[in-house]
Design a protein around this motif. Structure first.
Motif, mmCIF file in Angstrom:
data_model
loop_
_atom_site.group_PDB
_atom_site.id
_atom_site.type_symbol
_atom_site.label_atom_id
_atom_site.label_comp_id
_atom_site.label_asym_id
_atom_site.label_seq_id
_atom_site.Cartn_x
_atom_site.Cartn_y
_atom_site.Cartn_z
ATOM 1 N N PRO A 1 14.423 40.432 17.686
ATOM 2 C CA PRO A 1 15.709 40.905 17.130
ATOM 3 C C PRO A 1 15.939 42.379 17.449
ATOM 4 C CG PRO A 1 14.485 39.628 15.497
ATOM 5 C CD PRO A 1 13.542 39.864 16.636
ATOM 6 N N LEU A 2 17.211 42.724 17.621
ATOM 7 C CA LEU A 2 17.570 44.110 17.928
ATOM 8 C C LEU A 2 17.588 44.942 16.651
ATOM 9 C CD1 LEU A 2 20.485 43.413 20.406
ATOM 10 C CD2 LEU A 2 18.308 44.496 20.975
ATOM 11 N N PRO A 3 17.041 46.143 16.671
ATOM 12 C CA PRO A 3 17.096 47.016 15.486
ATOM 13 C C PRO A 3 18.488 47.586 15.279
ATOM 14 C CG PRO A 3 16.062 48.160 17.314
ATOM 15 C CD PRO A 3 16.274 46.750 17.768
ATOM 16 N N GLN A 4 18.680 48.199 14.126
ATOM 17 C CA GLN A 4 19.968 48.774 13.779
ATOM 18 C C GLN A 4 20.385 49.836 14.800
ATOM 19 O OE1 GLN A 4 21.805 47.882 11.060
ATOM 20 N NE2 GLN A 4 23.452 49.284 11.595
ATOM 21 N N GLY A 5 21.616 49.733 15.317
ATOM 22 C CA GLY A 5 22.151 50.717 16.239
ATOM 23 C C GLY A 5 21.737 50.541 17.675
ATOM 24 N N ALA A 6 20.934 49.519 17.974
ATOM 25 C CA ALA A 6 20.446 49.361 19.349
ATOM 26 C C ALA A 6 21.575 48.999 20.307
ATOM 27 C CB ALA A 6 19.351 48.298 19.386
ATOM 28 N N VAL A 7 22.478 48.109 19.866
ATOM 29 C CA VAL A 7 23.559 47.677 20.755
ATOM 30 C C VAL A 7 24.476 48.848 21.102
ATOM 31 C CG1 VAL A 7 25.600 46.203 20.908
ATOM 32 C CG2 VAL A 7 23.478 45.298 19.947
ATOM 33 N N ARG B 1 21.253 39.979 11.736
ATOM 34 C CA ARG B 1 22.021 38.883 12.299
ATOM 35 C C ARG B 1 23.482 39.055 11.922
ATOM 36 N NH1 ARG B 1 18.579 33.935 9.876
ATOM 37 N NH2 ARG B 1 19.184 35.141 8.025
ATOM 38 N N GLY B 2 24.360 38.793 12.893
ATOM 39 C CA GLY B 2 25.779 38.962 12.625
ATOM 40 C C GLY B 2 26.555 39.113 13.916
ATOM 41 N N VAL B 3 27.692 39.761 13.829
ATOM 42 C CA VAL B 3 28.634 39.858 14.945
ATOM 43 C C VAL B 3 28.754 41.313 15.403
ATOM 44 C CG1 VAL B 3 31.025 39.513 15.663
ATOM 45 C CG2 VAL B 3 29.918 37.849 14.143
ATOM 46 N N TYR B 4 28.726 41.472 16.722
ATOM 47 C CA TYR B 4 29.022 42.756 17.359
ATOM 48 C C TYR B 4 30.374 42.631 18.058
ATOM 49 C CZ TYR B 4 24.115 44.097 16.719
ATOM 50 O OH TYR B 4 22.890 44.403 16.193
ATOM 51 N N GLU B 5 31.301 43.526 17.670
ATOM 52 C CA GLU B 5 32.628 43.522 18.281
ATOM 53 C C GLU B 5 32.725 44.673 19.277
ATOM 54 O OE1 GLU B 5 36.354 44.833 16.166
ATOM 55 O OE2 GLU B 5 36.713 42.654 16.180
ATOM 56 N N LEU B 6 33.063 44.351 20.501
ATOM 57 C CA LEU B 6 33.175 45.341 21.566
ATOM 58 C C LEU B 6 34.655 45.593 21.841
ATOM 59 C CD1 LEU B 6 31.563 47.055 23.626
ATOM 60 C CD2 LEU B 6 31.860 45.176 25.245
ATOM 61 N N ARG B 7 35.075 46.859 21.712
ATOM 62 C CA ARG B 7 36.463 47.234 21.949
ATOM 63 C C ARG B 7 36.550 48.102 23.196
ATOM 64 N NH1 ARG B 7 38.866 48.784 15.950
ATOM 65 N NH2 ARG B 7 38.313 46.802 14.937
ATOM 66 N N ALA B 8 37.488 47.766 24.055
ATOM 67 C CA ALA B 8 37.659 48.492 25.313
ATOM 68 C C ALA B 8 39.103 48.946 25.447
ATOM 69 C CB ALA B 8 37.276 47.609 26.497
ATOM 70 N N ARG B 9 39.286 50.172 25.952
ATOM 71 C CA ARG B 9 40.621 50.739 26.127
ATOM 72 C C ARG B 9 40.916 50.967 27.598
ATOM 73 N NH1 ARG B 9 42.218 54.922 21.267
ATOM 74 N NH2 ARG B 9 41.911 53.420 19.558
ATOM 75 N N GLY B 10 42.157 50.634 27.993
ATOM 76 C CA GLY B 10 42.563 50.803 29.372
ATOM 77 C C GLY B 10 44.007 51.232 29.489
ATOM 78 N N GLU B 11 44.377 51.644 30.700
ATOM 79 C CA GLU B 11 45.737 52.125 30.934
ATOM 80 C C GLU B 11 46.758 50.989 30.963
ATOM 81 O OE1 GLU B 11 43.075 53.201 32.251
ATOM 82 O OE2 GLU B 11 43.090 55.359 31.912
ATOM 83 N N THR B 12 46.295 49.783 31.229
ATOM 84 C CA THR B 12 47.165 48.611 31.251
ATOM 85 C C THR B 12 46.518 47.506 30.438
ATOM 86 O OG1 THR B 12 46.130 47.692 33.239
ATOM 87 C CG2 THR B 12 47.975 49.233 33.567
ATOM 88 N N PRO B 13 47.283 46.510 29.994
ATOM 89 C CA PRO B 13 46.669 45.397 29.258
ATOM 90 C C PRO B 13 45.586 44.692 30.072
ATOM 91 C CG PRO B 13 49.049 45.366 28.994
ATOM 92 C CD PRO B 13 48.762 46.404 30.018
ATOM 93 N N HIS B 14 45.819 44.524 31.383
ATOM 94 C CA HIS B 14 44.827 43.847 32.214
ATOM 95 C C HIS B 14 43.563 44.686 32.333
ATOM 96 C CE1 HIS B 14 43.270 41.095 35.161
ATOM 97 N NE2 HIS B 14 43.173 42.061 36.081
ATOM 98 N N ALA B 15 43.707 45.992 32.505
ATOM 99 C CA ALA B 15 42.527 46.852 32.623
ATOM 100 C C ALA B 15 41.705 46.815 31.348
ATOM 101 C CB ALA B 15 42.956 48.276 32.949
ATOM 102 N N ALA B 16 42.364 46.822 30.190
ATOM 103 C CA ALA B 16 41.637 46.769 28.922
ATOM 104 C C ALA B 16 40.897 45.435 28.785
ATOM 105 C CB ALA B 16 42.601 46.970 27.765
#
Length: 554
Positions: free
Chosen positions: A79-85, A142-157
């Protein structure tokens, strides 16, 4: 003397009326600052390029199965420790993998270069906005990691979020394979060593047969390790693919403008209250008590309808009558020993009501049987003629006047022809010597500084019980300091809620330097309460209290 109010407000208490009064004075700036801030922020926000944000998520699971056969054929990462991701996503190795995967997509190369440069800069600065991780885990990680990405266009994001989660899962799977890869490398090294030793031993020897058997065992283990390497997996599993966003997350012109407007409003209100506290104003007699001079009168702020027939008429009845009566009694008590009692009426700045107070005091004295001469010595901005309505009065000769000469009916004319001086009877027992037309130029101040002014003043005082001299504001012109030495002193009119205490102190200091006595204060334009009045008993009813709106008292 007029008693001070029985209750002095505690300095530690917040006077909400004073606070609202301060905000009302600064109202134009308090309204302008938020409007400008909101408008400027909105314009700047509209000029900023849009930024889109896409999200994807992975789940962290415990891969221990209930079946022992499955457990024996699977290799899983711990298991991954806290903050590893979060640390992994913002590591250089993962960023490079993300950039490499982006180059294989159909995103505009210029946008890819911009994203790549931003990711590298974020690694150097330690602040991240392109890729962010939000974790929702239990105590066992155990749980969910949500990854948020920002881009200049909707497709890039969308593409950045997708390749980001792919790189993260690839890293997690590679983490699970590390132990198997080390075992494989070790078995391959053993296999090479056995091959060398077999080649070096005689054929059909017992040692060779033993080495060949060992080689077969290593080959069998190596094949099992290859199977385990293929089945090795991490603890992260993709939950939701990224989707192209429909609307940008920034800029938000309306929200930014509203926040900027509110911030500007709070700052401007705080600045106005701080400025007002540093420039403390006189709001009542209690603010003047530390100066060590008596408060001779307190006059209310009149409503506009109370001034319909003029200030002098308003002082004969209604809410102003009582205050003027107290002022007259206090002045008479203060100057009771003088033969020809001369008094200068002045203020720190214009428009505090000194001319109106002078006229009302003179009218009250005249009505009580005293003979009063009012001299308008404010040669730049004369007001007494307007206050009294001189055109309706009759002319009376001053002592020593030659009736055969054409009358000199203003202060400026009498200085040129003192033997022909006349005054205007404006009320019962009240005569006015008006200033005449407003004067300009260097010759005007010298008129009041001439040695003959004292002799003129002494001659004019003959036959009068009181002489009230309406002089210019003391912080604006030096004329009052030139006239006051020929009198018993100066009575200072102070406008409540407007005149700064520091200006009153400066006026007193200037008078002391010039050896001019300040006899006391008249606090003018005090806002009246709806349920009480400022004196021991009220002249008017509560219904007369009214609002603060009024015409200016000159």
């Amino acid at each position: 003397m007029q008693p001070s109010p029985s209750r002095v407000p505690d300095a530690d208490q917040i006077d909400l009326k004073q606070v609202f009064g301060t905000l009302r004075r600064y109202a134009p700036w308090l309204l302008l600052a938020p409007v400008l801030a909101a408008g400027g922020t909105y314009a700047l926000s509209k000029r900023q390029p849009p930024v889109y944000e896409a999200t994807t998520s992975v789940i962290a699971l415990d891969n221990d199965a209930q079946n022992s056969v499955i457990n024996n054929t699977l290799v899983t990462a711990p298991p991954l420790p806290q903050g590893a991701v979060d640390q992994v996503v913002h590591s250089r190795s993962l960023v490079r993998d993300v950039v490499a995967r982006l180059k294989k997509t159909d995103i505009d190369p210029a946008v890819i270069r911009k994203i790549s440069g931003d990711l590298e800069n974020e690694l150097a600065s330690g602040t991240f906005s392109r890729l962010k991780v939000r974790a929702r885990l239990d105590t066992q990680q155990r749980g969910v990691y949500e990854l948020r990405a920002r881009g200049e266009t909707p497709h890039a994001a969308q593409q950045l979020a997708q390749v980001g989660v792919e790189s993260l899962i690839a890293w997690d799977n590679n983490r699970a394979k590390q132990g198997v890869i080390r075992s494989r490398n070790s078995l391959q090294a053993q296999l090479r060593d056995l091959g060398v030793r077999i080649q070096a031993t005689p054929v059909n020897s017992l040692e060779r047969q033993s080495l060949v058997a060992a080689q077969g065992s290593v080959l069998q283990n190596l094949s099992q390790v290859a199977v385990l390497e293929t089945a090795a997996s991490g603890t992260l599993v993709l939950v939701a693919d990224s989707v192209e966003p429909r609307a940008p997350v920034s800029p938000r012109p309306l929200r930014n403008a509203a926040l900027a407007g509110l911030l500007a409003l709070f700052l401007s209100v705080g600045g106005a209250l701080l400025t007002d506290s540093l420039r403390r104003r006189v709001n009542g007699s209690e603010d003047l008590l530390p100066l060590g001079l008596p408060v001779l009168g307190q006059l209310p702020l009149l409503r506009r309808r109370d001034l319909g027939q003029g200030f002098v008429q308003a002082s004969q009845n209604g809410p102003l009558y009582e205050g003027i009566g107290f002022l007259r009694i206090n002045v008479q008590s203060l100057l009771q020993r003088g033969t020809h009692r001369r008094l200068v009426m002045s203020s720190a700045y214009p428009s505090e009501g000194k001319s109106s107070v002078t006229a009302a005091l003179a009218q009250s004295m005249g009505a009580s049987g005293l003979k009063v001469l009012v001299i308008d010595a404010d040669l730049r901005r004369p007001s007494q003629s307007k206050v009294w309505g001189v055109e309706r009065g009759s002319r009376q000769p001053l002592p020593g006047t030659d009736p055969t000469l054409p009358p000199a009916a203003t202060l400026s004319e009498i200085f040129l022809r003192p033997e022909a001086g006349y005054v205007t009877r404006v009320a019962e027992n009240v005569d006015l010597l008006p200033a005449g037309a407003p004067l300009r130029g260097a010759g005007m101040p010298t008129m009041l500084n001439q040695p003959t002014f004292r002799s003129h003043l002494e001659r004019w005082s003959e036959g009068y019980d009181f002489v009230l001299i309406d002089s210019p504001p003391m912080l604006s012109l030096p004329d009052t300091l030139a006239v006051a030495p020929f009198t018993e002193g100066v009575m200072l009119v102070v406008e409540a809620g407007k005149t700064r205490l520091s200006d009153v102190e400066r006026t007193i200091q200037n008078a002391r330097v010039a050896n001019v006595p300040i006899l006391g204060f008249v606090v003018n334009k005090i806002a009246r309460q709806s349920s009480s009045y400022y004196y021991a008993y009220g002249y008017g009813s509560e219904g007369q209290a009214g609002s603060r709106t009024s015409s200016p008292q000159p």
